[in-house]
Design a protein around this motif. Structure first.
Motif, PDB file in Angstrom:
ATOM      1  N   TYR A  16       0.779  -1.229   0.000  1.00  0.00           N
ATOM      2  CA  TYR A  16       0.000   0.000   0.000  1.00  0.00           C
ATOM      3  C   TYR A  16       0.816   1.287   0.000  1.00  0.00           C
ATOM      4  CZ  TYR A  16      -3.564  -3.362   1.154  1.00  0.00           C
ATOM      5  OH  TYR A  16      -4.397  -4.433   1.138  1.00  0.00           O
ATOM      6  N   GLY A  17       2.139   1.225   0.021  1.00  0.00           N
ATOM      7  CA  GLY A  17       2.912   2.450   0.006  1.00  0.00           C
ATOM      8  C   GLY A  17       4.272   2.277   0.633  1.00  0.00           C
ATOM      9  N   VAL A  18       4.939   3.400   0.889  1.00  0.00           N
ATOM     10  CA  VAL A  18       6.293   3.392   1.433  1.00  0.00           C
ATOM     11  C   VAL A  18       6.249   3.888   2.879  1.00  0.00           C
ATOM     12  CG1 VAL A  18       8.605   4.338   1.173  1.00  0.00           C
ATOM     13  CG2 VAL A  18       7.270   3.790  -0.842  1.00  0.00           C
ATOM     14  N   LEU A  19       6.904   3.136   3.752  1.00  0.00           N
ATOM     15  CA  LEU A  19       6.949   3.472   5.171  1.00  0.00           C
ATOM     16  C   LEU A  19       8.400   3.707   5.559  1.00  0.00           C
ATOM     17  CD1 LEU A  19       5.340   3.565   7.882  1.00  0.00           C
ATOM     18  CD2 LEU A  19       5.871   1.151   8.127  1.00  0.00           C
ATOM     19  N   GLY A  69      -1.015   6.290   1.455  1.00  0.00           N
ATOM     20  CA  GLY A  69      -1.272   4.981   0.892  1.00  0.00           C
ATOM     21  C   GLY A  69      -0.650   3.811   1.631  1.00  0.00           C
ATOM     22  N   ILE A  70      -0.211   4.015   2.858  1.00  0.00           N
ATOM     23  CA  ILE A  70       0.391   2.922   3.620  1.00  0.00           C
ATOM     24  C   ILE A  70      -0.688   1.982   4.150  1.00  0.00           C
ATOM     25  CG2 ILE A  70       1.729   2.341   5.677  1.00  0.00           C
ATOM     26  CD1 ILE A  70       3.283   4.980   5.176  1.00  0.00           C
ATOM     27  N   SER A  72       6.431   0.339  14.921  1.00  0.00           N
ATOM     28  CA  SER A  72       5.192  -0.312  15.368  1.00  0.00           C
ATOM     29  C   SER A  72       4.254  -0.568  14.199  1.00  0.00           C
ATOM     30  CB  SER A  72       4.480   0.562  16.404  1.00  0.00           C
ATOM     31  OG  SER A  72       5.271   0.748  17.538  1.00  0.00           O
ATOM     32  N   VAL A  73       4.156   0.410  13.308  1.00  0.00           N
ATOM     33  CA  VAL A  73       3.306   0.243  12.128  1.00  0.00           C
ATOM     34  C   VAL A  73       3.880  -0.864  11.239  1.00  0.00           C
ATOM     35  CG1 VAL A  73       2.394   1.358  10.046  1.00  0.00           C
ATOM     36  CG2 VAL A  73       2.528   2.634  12.192  1.00  0.00           C
ATOM     37  N   ARG A  74       5.185  -0.892  11.084  1.00  0.00           N
ATOM     38  CA  ARG A  74       5.839  -1.933  10.278  1.00  0.00           C
ATOM     39  C   ARG A  74       5.568  -3.330  10.859  1.00  0.00           C
ATOM     40  NH1 ARG A  74       9.394  -1.149   6.738  1.00  0.00           N
ATOM     41  NH2 ARG A  74       9.978   0.884   7.510  1.00  0.00           N
ATOM     42  N   GLU A  75       5.679  -3.463  12.181  1.00  0.00           N
ATOM     43  CA  GLU A  75       5.384  -4.752  12.827  1.00  0.00           C
ATOM     44  C   GLU A  75       3.941  -5.168  12.580  1.00  0.00           C
ATOM     45  OE1 GLU A  75       6.358  -4.712  16.993  1.00  0.00           O
ATOM     46  OE2 GLU A  75       8.418  -4.059  16.587  1.00  0.00           O
ATOM     47  N   TRP A  76       3.020  -4.204  12.674  1.00  0.00           N
ATOM     48  CA  TRP A  76       1.618  -4.500  12.443  1.00  0.00           C
ATOM     49  C   TRP A  76       1.405  -4.954  10.994  1.00  0.00           C
ATOM     50  CZ3 TRP A  76      -2.296  -2.699   9.275  1.00  0.00           C
ATOM     51  CH2 TRP A  76      -3.589  -3.104   9.606  1.00  0.00           C
ATOM     52  N   LEU A  77       2.004  -4.225  10.052  1.00  0.00           N
ATOM     53  CA  LEU A  77       1.873  -4.612   8.635  1.00  0.00           C
ATOM     54  C   LEU A  77       2.461  -5.997   8.383  1.00  0.00           C
ATOM     55  CD1 LEU A  77       2.801  -1.245   6.910  1.00  0.00           C
ATOM     56  CD2 LEU A  77       0.583  -2.384   6.811  1.00  0.00           C
ATOM     57  N   ASP A  78       3.617  -6.271   8.951  1.00  0.00           N
ATOM     58  CA  ASP A  78       4.263  -7.572   8.759  1.00  0.00           C
ATOM     59  C   ASP A  78       3.403  -8.704   9.350  1.00  0.00           C
ATOM     60  OD1 ASP A  78       6.382  -6.416   7.445  1.00  0.00           O
ATOM     61  OD2 ASP A  78       7.700  -6.417   9.196  1.00  0.00           O
ATOM     62  N   SER A  79       2.703  -8.429  10.439  1.00  0.00           N
ATOM     63  CA  SER A  79       1.854  -9.458  11.048  1.00  0.00           C
ATOM     64  C   SER A  79       0.615  -9.756  10.217  1.00  0.00           C
ATOM     65  CB  SER A  79       1.441  -9.041  12.469  1.00  0.00           C
ATOM     66  OG  SER A  79       0.466  -8.027  12.432  1.00  0.00           O
ATOM     67  N   ARG A  80       0.258  -8.844   9.333  1.00  0.00           N
ATOM     68  CA  ARG A  80      -0.928  -8.997   8.490  1.00  0.00           C
ATOM     69  C   ARG A  80      -0.641  -9.811   7.238  1.00  0.00           C
ATOM     70  NH1 ARG A  80      -4.805  -8.113  11.603  1.00  0.00           N
ATOM     71  NH2 ARG A  80      -6.215  -7.504   9.960  1.00  0.00           N
ATOM     72  N   VAL A  81       0.613  -9.982   6.894  1.00  0.00           N
ATOM     73  CA  VAL A  81       0.981 -10.663   5.640  1.00  0.00           C
ATOM     74  C   VAL A  81       0.896 -12.145   5.806  1.00  0.00           C
ATOM     75  CG1 VAL A  81       2.822 -11.021   3.972  1.00  0.00           C
ATOM     76  CG2 VAL A  81       2.446  -8.775   4.956  1.00  0.00           C
ATOM     77  N   PHE A  84       8.716   8.677  13.181  1.00  0.00           N
ATOM     78  CA  PHE A  84       7.284   8.767  13.414  1.00  0.00           C
ATOM     79  C   PHE A  84       6.560   9.077  12.120  1.00  0.00           C
ATOM     80  CE2 PHE A  84       9.226   9.797  17.477  1.00  0.00           C
ATOM     81  CZ  PHE A  84       8.484   9.006  18.354  1.00  0.00           C
ATOM     82  N   VAL A  85       5.320   8.592  12.028  1.00  0.00           N
ATOM     83  CA  VAL A  85       4.471   8.902  10.878  1.00  0.00           C
ATOM     84  C   VAL A  85       3.136   9.418  11.387  1.00  0.00           C
ATOM     85  CG1 VAL A  85       5.500   7.362   9.182  1.00  0.00           C
ATOM     86  CG2 VAL A  85       3.782   6.474  10.710  1.00  0.00           C
ATOM     87  N   ARG A  86       2.635  10.428  10.720  1.00  0.00           N
ATOM     88  CA  ARG A  86       1.365  11.043  11.105  1.00  0.00           C
ATOM     89  C   ARG A  86       0.219  10.352  10.371  1.00  0.00           C
ATOM     90  NH1 ARG A  86       1.719  16.518  12.477  1.00  0.00           N
ATOM     91  NH2 ARG A  86      -0.426  16.168  13.136  1.00  0.00           N
ATOM     92  N   GLU A  87      -0.986  10.619  10.837  1.00  0.00           N
ATOM     93  CA  GLU A  87      -2.185  10.028  10.238  1.00  0.00           C
ATOM     94  C   GLU A  87      -2.257  10.311   8.738  1.00  0.00           C
ATOM     95  OE1 GLU A  87      -6.904  11.004  10.258  1.00  0.00           O
ATOM     96  OE2 GLU A  87      -5.916  11.019  12.201  1.00  0.00           O
ATOM     97  N   LYS A  88      -1.955  11.532   8.364  1.00  0.00           N
ATOM     98  CA  LYS A  88      -2.028  11.924   6.956  1.00  0.00           C
ATOM     99  C   LYS A  88      -1.081  11.078   6.097  1.00  0.00           C
ATOM    100  CE  LYS A  88      -1.915  16.088   4.134  1.00  0.00           C
ATOM    101  NZ  LYS A  88      -1.720  17.534   4.144  1.00  0.00           N
TER     102      LYS A  88
END
Length: 70
Positions: free
Chosen positions: A8-11, A26-27, A61-70, A16-20
């Motif tokens: 869905y995009g580049v992280l 597209g993450i 944290s977002v990366r860990e969450w994304l990796d757990s979804r794969v 830190f990453v903001r909501e926007k």
């Protein structure tokens, strides 16, 4: 160094990453309303309060969450 690209995009690797960035960048494949619902339900990492009116998520944290979804 090239940043990992998710479906869905580049992280960023760290920081830190903001909501926007998460939604508009597209993450994440869902809306801001769904993001906050998932945070409240505990199914998405909680943000960190960086200031009085500024919240962001740790990229790791977002990366860990994304990796757990794969």
């Amino acid at each position: 160094m090239k940043q990992p690209t998710y479906e869905y995009g580049v992280l960023p690797a760290t920081g830190f990453v903001r909501e926007k960035q998460l939604i508009g960048g597209g993450i994440l494949p869902f809306s801001a309303k769904t993001l906050w619902r998932k945070v409240k339900d505990g199914t998405f990492p909680a943000p960190v309060k960086l200031g009085e009116r500024m919240t962001a998520w740790k990229a790791e944290s977002v990366r860990e969450w994304l990796d757990s979804r794969v």
